[in-house]
Enzyme design. Structure first.
Site, PDB file in Angstrom:
ATOM      1  N   HIS A 106       0.831  -1.207   0.000  1.00 42.95           N
ATOM      2  CA  HIS A 106       0.000   0.000   0.000  1.00 42.95           C
ATOM      3  C   HIS A 106       0.870   1.264   0.000  1.00 42.95           C
ATOM      4  CE1 HIS A 106      -3.031  -2.995   0.688  1.00 42.95           C
ATOM      5  NE2 HIS A 106      -2.377  -3.382   1.765  1.00 42.95           N
ATOM      6  N   GLU A 143      -1.714   0.277   8.087  1.00 45.97           N
ATOM      7  CA  GLU A 143      -0.866  -0.754   7.494  1.00 45.97           C
ATOM      8  C   GLU A 143       0.233  -0.125   6.654  1.00 45.97           C
ATOM      9  OE1 GLU A 143      -1.262  -4.702   4.583  1.00 45.97           O
ATOM     10  OE2 GLU A 143      -3.001  -3.427   4.966  1.00 45.97           O
ATOM     11  N   HIS A 198       3.121  -6.917   4.584  1.00 49.19           N
ATOM     12  CA  HIS A 198       1.733  -6.568   4.862  1.00 49.19           C
ATOM     13  C   HIS A 198       1.398  -6.850   6.321  1.00 49.19           C
ATOM     14  CE1 HIS A 198       0.234  -5.844   0.737  1.00 49.19           C
ATOM     15  NE2 HIS A 198       1.175  -6.701   0.394  1.00 49.19           N
ATOM     16  N   GLU A 280       2.171 -11.606   5.846  1.00 48.09           N
ATOM     17  CA  GLU A 280       1.224 -10.891   6.702  1.00 48.09           C
ATOM     18  C   GLU A 280       1.769 -11.042   8.120  1.00 48.09           C
ATOM     19  OE1 GLU A 280      -1.382  -9.221   5.763  1.00 48.09           O
ATOM     20  OE2 GLU A 280      -2.006 -10.003   3.804  1.00 48.09           O
TER      21      GLU A 280
END
Length: 316
Positions: A106, A143, A198, A280
């Site tokens: 992101h 995030e 992430h 993650e």
């Protein structure tokens, strides 16, 4: 990452097949192999994180250069940068000549560019949105800030080992890059390893990390057949060292309890031609995981665990 938008269609959660000790045992071979590699090159030592062995050593504490809460907002230019963030010259070390691309999931500016990040891009098997805003903790720690902070810490550690390190974005562009461009950056760099960072946005009570591996895809612009094997090797080593350094447990809500998940719906993996995995690091929506993800000391451990996995993979 939040399972909304591109690369964010959740796999169906499956019940764990065994207790946590079995899951951790499944990762021990990767951790032991990383330890043996480091012992061979003399990389032993200990600190307050994990096993105290196979550490990526630093002569001084790494500093995070993630944007602060009051950082200047990104440029509103409608056209994103076309090149990845440049790497500082690599130092001499065991990874001299190796190229690592770190993909901070992101972009802090994505939320200001809804139309741009909602644009569909080809991921080989179908089309998906360019990107999403990502998720955040219940207290608003995003995030995007988390991934950029961990990426900066990893860059410092890997450069000290001699690697050339490139970031797909460094908060230096108004939005993106899109998932197809993220893959292309690693491909064009001829990276020896790519890791996309992430944090998940699942429900409270869902805890732990998981590493996402590319499945075998041969459709449209996607052909992962050549990278499935080496990407699994990379993912196993990253998972093993992440457990050892952070003491985090594999996910209790995705996968079979071993911390590894294979997916075929992620453009960042489908379009990669070099070894690549996602990690993650935890679930931002769970209060216990969020307490870790918002801790600078824990993020340093996370960066070290991921980096050690990369070093183990590159040393063979």
């Amino acid at each position: 990452m939040s399972y909304v938008g591109p690369d964010f269609e959740p796999p169906q959660p499956r019940r764990r097949r065994g207790p946590l000790t079995v899951a951790l045992a499944a990762l021990v071979p990767g951790a032991l192999l990383g330890w043996l590699v480091y012992e061979t090159v003399g990389g032993s030592g200990s600190d307050d994180g994990g096993s105290g062995r196979a550490t990526v050593r630093s002569s001084s504490p790494a500093r995070s250069s993630a944007p602060s809460d009051d950082a200047k907002e990104p440029s509103t230019s409608p056209k994103p940068a076309a090149t990845p963030s440049a790497s500082a010259p690599a130092a001499s070390g065991p990874l001299k000549g190796k190229v690592v691309v770190i993909d901070p999931g992101h972009n802090p500016g994505n939320f200001q560019h809804a139309s741009e990040i909602n644009r569909k891009v080809d991921i080989g098997t179908n089309s998906k949105e360019c990107d999403t805003t990502g998720t955040s903790t219940n207290d608003g720690y995003t995030e995007a800030k988390f991934t950029l902070d961990v990426a900066h810490r990893m860059r410092t550690l890997l450069q000290e080992q001699g690697a050339t390190v490139k970031l797909t974005q460094d908060g230096d562009r108004p939005f993106g890059p899109c998932v197809d461009e993220r893959a292309r950056i690693g491909n064009q760099a001829k990276a020896d390893a790519v890791v996309s960072i992430h944090a998940d946005g699942s429900g409270a009570g869902n805890r732990g990390f998981h590493v996402i591996l590319p499945g075998s895809v041969h459709a449209g612009a996607a052909d992962t057949r050549a990278i499935v094997g080496p990407s699994r090797d990379l993912g196993e080593r990253v998972a093993g060292r992440f457990v050892a350094v952070t003491a985090s447990a594999p996910s209790n809500y995705i996968g079979d309890g071993g911390g590894l998940v294979t997916r075929k719906d992620l453009g960042g993996l489908n379009l990669s031609t070099v070894p690549k995995v996602f990690i993650e690091c935890g679930n931002m929506r769970d209060s216990k995981d969020a307490a870790l993800l918002t801790s600078g000391a824990w993020r340093q451990k996370a960066a070290r665990g991921i980096s050690e996995g990369i070093v183990s993979f590159l040393r063979g």
